[in-house]
Design an enzyme around this catalytic site. Structure first.
Site, PDB file in Angstrom:
ATOM      1  N   HIS A 139      -1.873   2.139  -6.655  1.00  0.00           N
ATOM      2  CA  HIS A 139      -2.846   1.866  -5.574  1.00  0.00           C
ATOM      3  C   HIS A 139      -2.191   0.956  -4.544  1.00  0.00           C
ATOM      4  O   HIS A 139      -2.042  -0.247  -4.779  1.00  0.00           O
ATOM      5  CB  HIS A 139      -4.103   1.181  -6.140  1.00  0.00           C
ATOM      6  CG  HIS A 139      -5.174   0.921  -5.125  1.00  0.00           C
ATOM      7  ND1 HIS A 139      -6.497   1.231  -5.349  1.00  0.00           N
ATOM      8  CD2 HIS A 139      -5.134   0.375  -3.883  1.00  0.00           C
ATOM      9  CE1 HIS A 139      -7.218   0.898  -4.305  1.00  0.00           C
ATOM     10  NE2 HIS A 139      -6.418   0.367  -3.396  1.00  0.00           N
TER      11      HIS A 139
ATOM     12  N   HIS B 263      -1.736   0.179  -0.061  1.00  0.00           N
ATOM     13  CA  HIS B 263      -1.998   0.472   1.352  1.00  0.00           C
ATOM     14  C   HIS B 263      -0.701   0.278   2.124  1.00  0.00           C
ATOM     15  O   HIS B 263      -0.197  -0.855   2.192  1.00  0.00           O
ATOM     16  CB  HIS B 263      -3.075  -0.477   1.903  1.00  0.00           C
ATOM     17  CG  HIS B 263      -4.382  -0.346   1.184  1.00  0.00           C
ATOM     18  ND1 HIS B 263      -5.383   0.496   1.604  1.00  0.00           N
ATOM     19  CD2 HIS B 263      -4.826  -0.926   0.042  1.00  0.00           C
ATOM     20  CE1 HIS B 263      -6.406   0.417   0.753  1.00  0.00           C
ATOM     21  NE2 HIS B 263      -6.087  -0.438  -0.211  1.00  0.00           N
ATOM     22  N   LEU B 264      -0.168   1.359   2.667  1.00  0.00           N
ATOM     23  CA  LEU B 264       1.092   1.257   3.420  1.00  0.00           C
ATOM     24  C   LEU B 264       0.862   1.244   4.932  1.00  0.00           C
ATOM     25  O   LEU B 264       1.805   1.049   5.692  1.00  0.00           O
ATOM     26  CB  LEU B 264       2.039   2.400   3.039  1.00  0.00           C
ATOM     27  CG  LEU B 264       2.516   2.406   1.581  1.00  0.00           C
ATOM     28  CD1 LEU B 264       3.435   3.604   1.321  1.00  0.00           C
ATOM     29  CD2 LEU B 264       3.237   1.108   1.213  1.00  0.00           C
ATOM     30  N   ARG B 265      -0.395   1.488   5.365  1.00  0.00           N
ATOM     31  CA  ARG B 265      -0.730   1.465   6.793  1.00  0.00           C
ATOM     32  C   ARG B 265       0.042   2.555   7.544  1.00  0.00           C
ATOM     33  O   ARG B 265       0.525   3.509   6.959  1.00  0.00           O
ATOM     34  CB  ARG B 265      -0.487   0.076   7.406  1.00  0.00           C
ATOM     35  CG  ARG B 265      -1.115  -1.092   6.645  1.00  0.00           C
ATOM     36  CD  ARG B 265      -2.604  -0.927   6.418  1.00  0.00           C
ATOM     37  NE  ARG B 265      -3.202  -2.180   5.934  1.00  0.00           N
ATOM     38  CZ  ARG B 265      -4.325  -2.228   5.237  1.00  0.00           C
ATOM     39  NH1 ARG B 265      -4.976  -1.134   4.899  1.00  0.00           N
ATOM     40  NH2 ARG B 265      -4.822  -3.395   4.866  1.00  0.00           N
TER      41      ARG B 265
ATOM     42  N   ASN C  60      -6.972   5.181   3.817  1.00  0.00           N
ATOM     43  CA  ASN C  60      -7.937   4.563   4.747  1.00  0.00           C
ATOM     44  C   ASN C  60      -7.280   4.142   6.060  1.00  0.00           C
ATOM     45  O   ASN C  60      -7.347   3.000   6.472  1.00  0.00           O
ATOM     46  CB  ASN C  60      -8.661   3.379   4.084  1.00  0.00           C
ATOM     47  CG  ASN C  60      -7.746   2.248   3.671  1.00  0.00           C
ATOM     48  OD1 ASN C  60      -6.561   2.464   3.409  1.00  0.00           O
ATOM     49  ND2 ASN C  60      -8.272   1.039   3.625  1.00  0.00           N
TER      50      ASN C  60
ATOM     51  N   LYS D  93      -9.939   9.925  -3.055  1.00  0.00           N
ATOM     52  CA  LYS D  93     -10.439   8.550  -3.063  1.00  0.00           C
ATOM     53  C   LYS D  93     -11.872   8.495  -2.560  1.00  0.00           C
ATOM     54  O   LYS D  93     -12.180   8.982  -1.475  1.00  0.00           O
ATOM     55  CB  LYS D  93      -9.541   7.695  -2.145  1.00  0.00           C
ATOM     56  CG  LYS D  93      -9.989   6.257  -1.992  1.00  0.00           C
ATOM     57  CD  LYS D  93      -9.760   5.439  -3.262  1.00  0.00           C
ATOM     58  CE  LYS D  93     -10.441   4.082  -3.185  1.00  0.00           C
ATOM     59  NZ  LYS D  93      -9.514   2.974  -3.038  1.00  0.00           N
TER      60      LYS D  93
ATOM     61  N   HIS E 225     -13.508   3.286  -5.346  1.00  0.00           N
ATOM     62  CA  HIS E 225     -13.773   1.899  -4.940  1.00  0.00           C
ATOM     63  C   HIS E 225     -15.189   1.604  -5.436  1.00  0.00           C
ATOM     64  O   HIS E 225     -16.158   2.072  -4.854  1.00  0.00           O
ATOM     65  CB  HIS E 225     -13.657   1.721  -3.415  1.00  0.00           C
ATOM     66  CG  HIS E 225     -13.865   0.298  -2.992  1.00  0.00           C
ATOM     67  ND1 HIS E 225     -12.842  -0.512  -2.554  1.00  0.00           N
ATOM     68  CD2 HIS E 225     -14.971  -0.482  -2.998  1.00  0.00           C
ATOM     69  CE1 HIS E 225     -13.319  -1.725  -2.301  1.00  0.00           C
ATOM     70  NE2 HIS E 225     -14.605  -1.733  -2.554  1.00  0.00           N
TER      71      HIS E 225
ATOM     72  N   HIS F 244      -8.964  -1.244  -8.950  1.00  0.00           N
ATOM     73  CA  HIS F 244      -8.972  -2.712  -8.776  1.00  0.00           C
ATOM     74  C   HIS F 244     -10.229  -3.369  -9.371  1.00  0.00           C
ATOM     75  O   HIS F 244     -11.031  -3.977  -8.661  1.00  0.00           O
ATOM     76  CB  HIS F 244      -8.794  -3.120  -7.314  1.00  0.00           C
ATOM     77  CG  HIS F 244      -9.554  -2.310  -6.291  1.00  0.00           C
ATOM     78  ND1 HIS F 244     -10.895  -2.088  -6.351  1.00  0.00           N
ATOM     79  CD2 HIS F 244      -9.127  -1.675  -5.170  1.00  0.00           C
ATOM     80  CE1 HIS F 244     -11.264  -1.359  -5.308  1.00  0.00           C
ATOM     81  NE2 HIS F 244     -10.207  -1.093  -4.581  1.00  0.00           N
TER      82      HIS F 244
ATOM     83  N   LEU G 153     -11.156  -7.324  -1.171  1.00  0.00           N
ATOM     84  CA  LEU G 153     -12.303  -6.626  -1.746  1.00  0.00           C
ATOM     85  C   LEU G 153     -11.828  -5.663  -2.834  1.00  0.00           C
ATOM     86  O   LEU G 153     -10.794  -5.029  -2.651  1.00  0.00           O
ATOM     87  CB  LEU G 153     -13.058  -5.848  -0.664  1.00  0.00           C
ATOM     88  CG  LEU G 153     -13.889  -6.738   0.267  1.00  0.00           C
ATOM     89  CD1 LEU G 153     -14.402  -5.942   1.457  1.00  0.00           C
ATOM     90  CD2 LEU G 153     -15.054  -7.375  -0.495  1.00  0.00           C
TER      91      LEU G 153
ATOM     92  N   ASP H 231      -3.037  -2.769  -5.106  1.00  0.00           N
ATOM     93  CA  ASP H 231      -3.948  -2.885  -3.959  1.00  0.00           C
ATOM     94  C   ASP H 231      -3.336  -3.760  -2.874  1.00  0.00           C
ATOM     95  O   ASP H 231      -4.056  -4.452  -2.152  1.00  0.00           O
ATOM     96  CB  ASP H 231      -5.328  -3.415  -4.378  1.00  0.00           C
ATOM     97  CG  ASP H 231      -6.368  -3.189  -3.287  1.00  0.00           C
ATOM     98  OD1 ASP H 231      -6.145  -2.341  -2.405  1.00  0.00           O
ATOM     99  OD2 ASP H 231      -7.417  -3.871  -3.313  1.00  0.00           O
TER     100      ASP H 231
ATOM    101  N   HIS I 213      -2.464  -7.316   6.216  1.00  0.00           N
ATOM    102  CA  HIS I 213      -3.091  -7.525   7.526  1.00  0.00           C
ATOM    103  C   HIS I 213      -2.279  -8.606   8.222  1.00  0.00           C
ATOM    104  O   HIS I 213      -1.836  -9.562   7.571  1.00  0.00           O
ATOM    105  CB  HIS I 213      -4.538  -8.015   7.375  1.00  0.00           C
ATOM    106  CG  HIS I 213      -5.478  -7.006   6.790  1.00  0.00           C
ATOM    107  ND1 HIS I 213      -6.059  -6.005   7.532  1.00  0.00           N
ATOM    108  CD2 HIS I 213      -5.935  -6.838   5.522  1.00  0.00           C
ATOM    109  CE1 HIS I 213      -6.846  -5.266   6.750  1.00  0.00           C
ATOM    110  NE2 HIS I 213      -6.782  -5.745   5.515  1.00  0.00           N
TER     111      HIS I 213
ATOM    112  N   ALA J 285     -10.348  -8.246   4.909  1.00  0.00           N
ATOM    113  CA  ALA J 285     -10.154  -8.292   3.456  1.00  0.00           C
ATOM    114  C   ALA J 285      -8.827  -7.637   3.113  1.00  0.00           C
ATOM    115  O   ALA J 285      -8.526  -6.556   3.610  1.00  0.00           O
ATOM    116  CB  ALA J 285     -11.285  -7.541   2.766  1.00  0.00           C
TER     117      ALA J 285
HETATM  118  C1  NCD Z   1      -8.144  -2.913   1.550  1.00  0.00           C
HETATM  119  C2  NCD Z   1      -7.558  -2.708   2.930  1.00  0.00           C
HETATM  120  O1  NCD Z   1      -7.308  -3.694   3.644  1.00  0.00           O
HETATM  121  O2  NCD Z   1      -7.279  -1.551   3.315  1.00  0.00           O
HETATM  122  N1  NCD Z   1      -8.634  -4.259   1.452  1.00  0.00           N
HETATM  123  C3  NCD Z   1      -8.802  -4.950   0.313  1.00  0.00           C
HETATM  124  O3  NCD Z   1      -9.325  -6.072   0.373  1.00  0.00           O
HETATM  125  N2  NCD Z   1      -8.400  -4.489  -0.837  1.00  0.00           N
HETATM  126  C4  NCD Z   1      -9.205  -1.911   1.277  1.00  0.00           C
HETATM  127  C5  NCD Z   1      -9.599  -1.833  -0.171  1.00  0.00           C
HETATM  128  O4  NCD Z   1      -8.794  -1.457  -1.026  1.00  0.00           O
HETATM  129  O5  NCD Z   1     -10.741  -2.182  -0.496  1.00  0.00           O
HETATM  130 ZN    ZN Z   2      -7.230  -0.781  -1.866  1.00  0.00          ZN
END
Ligand code: NCD
Ligand code: ZN
Length: 347
Positions: free
Chosen positions: A16, A18-20, A44, A102, A139, A177, A222, A250, A254, A266
């Site tokens: 899990h 997030h690579l943006r 996302n 997802k 989620h 998560h 989150l 996760d 940011h 988050a």
């Molecule tokens: C994630 C995000 O920033 O894309 N944020 C987080 O707090 N984990 C989204 C997510 O996995 O809930």
């Molecule tokens: Zn996530």
């Protein structure tokens, strides 16, 4: 007490992350690719990755961001919406583009505005996924305004997850998560088609880290960190040796400016020292001998994918985690930033 100084394990995966996209993608992907052989890449983005073509194109962009000479495979996910077509999802899975789908409840977290408003809307998709053996990544939080944010995971289990698993017992579900004792109890009581990922931050911190002595936005993610009893339940689960739990960071980068704000985003960026962070927890729990299963075996076994070949080596030594790291021009505060961590991943 464990006294190992060096730990060699099979190459791990991150189930899990997030690579943006864009400049940040190029900045953060090397951190994940340096640690993990494969990663489940969250969809996302803005706009979200909802089609096979979009996932294929995103996968190409991720691969462009992997440093030369590093062998890293991104595993793509389909962002479910109220109007997802079951046949598109099945085709993406069949063509090897989608590894999983997802489920974001609409407005539960960053980038979830297009998520599912009612699980009843995606039942045909879930039935199709159960048929073809495609995992559903969840989620697990309700979004009802009258439910306290610290209760949203526990209420989701009652209202949504337990009924879903009862209705579609063949569906593989990863409860992503997890952050509560209730989630651990649910996963324990469910059949072997239900697994869960656990992040490093939820093993290290409780909600005090976010709120005592001032509000600390870099400890905010989150689902939000909960009370100490929940952190202890998660540590017990992760280090228990149960095949149901596996590594999912996760990691959610940011920019510092987006976190340090009147309405901060988050997400905790833990990719730079993820494995070291988990190793520290397993060490503290005298469970270093169970890290390999959690990091490198339980995930692929659950997904039905081969185990990685090759190994990585961690050594016990103090490492200073920088207060900020550069992600291709964007400063981001990493998890453990400005502190020391007791394990180091050898290059
Ligand atoms: C994630 C995000 O920033 O894309 N944020 C987080 O707090 N984990 C989204 C997510 O996995 O809930
Ligand atoms: Zn996530």
């Amino acid at each position: 007490m464990a006294t190992e100084q060096i730990l060699t394990i099979r190459r791990p995966d991150d189930w899990h992350v997030h690579l943006r996209d864009g400049a940040i993608l190029a900045g953060v992907t090397p951190y994940t690719a340096r640690q993990f052989a494969r990663a489940i890449v969250m969809p996302n983005l803005s706009p979200p990755v909802t089609t096979v073509d979009a996932a294929r194109a995103y996968r190409d962009r991720v691969l462009t961001a992997v440093p030369k000479g590093i062998d890293f495979t991104p595993l793509m996910t389909c962002y479910l919406t109220d109007s997802t077509d079951p046949e598109d999802v099945a085709r993406g899975f069949d063509e090897g583009v989608f590894t999983a789908s997802k489920l974001y409840p609409a407005h539960a977290t960053t980038g979830s505005a297009h998520g599912v408003t009612d699980i009843a809307n995606i039942v045909p998709v879930l039935e199709r996924m159960a048929e073809i053996g495609m995992p559903l990544l969840v989620h697990g939080e309700v979004t009802d305004h009258d439910i306290d944010i610290f209760d949203r995971e526990a209420v989701f289990i009652e209202r949504t997850l337990a009924p879903l698993v009862a209705r579609l017992p063949e569906l593989k579900v990863v409860f992503e998560h997890i952050t509560t004792r209730q989630a651990v109890e649910f996963v324990e009581s469910a059949g072997d088609r239900v697994g869960a990922t656990i992040t490093p931050q939820h093993l290290h911190i409780n909600r005090n880290a976010m709120l005592v002595g001032g509000i600390r936005p870099h400890a905010y993610c989150l689902p939000v960190a909960k009370r100490e009893e929940h952190r202890l339940a998660l540590r017990k689960a992760a280090t228990s040796g149960s095949p149901k739990y596996f590594l999912g960071t996760d990691s959610a980068p940011h920019a510092v400016s987006a976190k340090e704000s009147a309405c901060g985003c988050a997400g905790i960026f833990n990719a730079p020292f993820a494995l070291e962070s988990y190793a520290t927890v397993f060490d503290e729990e005298s469970a270093l001998d169970r890290l390999e299963a959690f990091a490198s075996e339980n995930g692929p076994n659950f997904y039905g994918l081969p185990l990685n070949r090759g190994t990585v080596t961690l050594e016990r030594c103090d490492v200073e985690v920088p207060a900020t790291v550069d992600a291709n021009g964007t400063p981001i505060v990493p998890f453990h930033g400005g502190t020391k961590i007791g394990w180091k991943l050898r290059a």
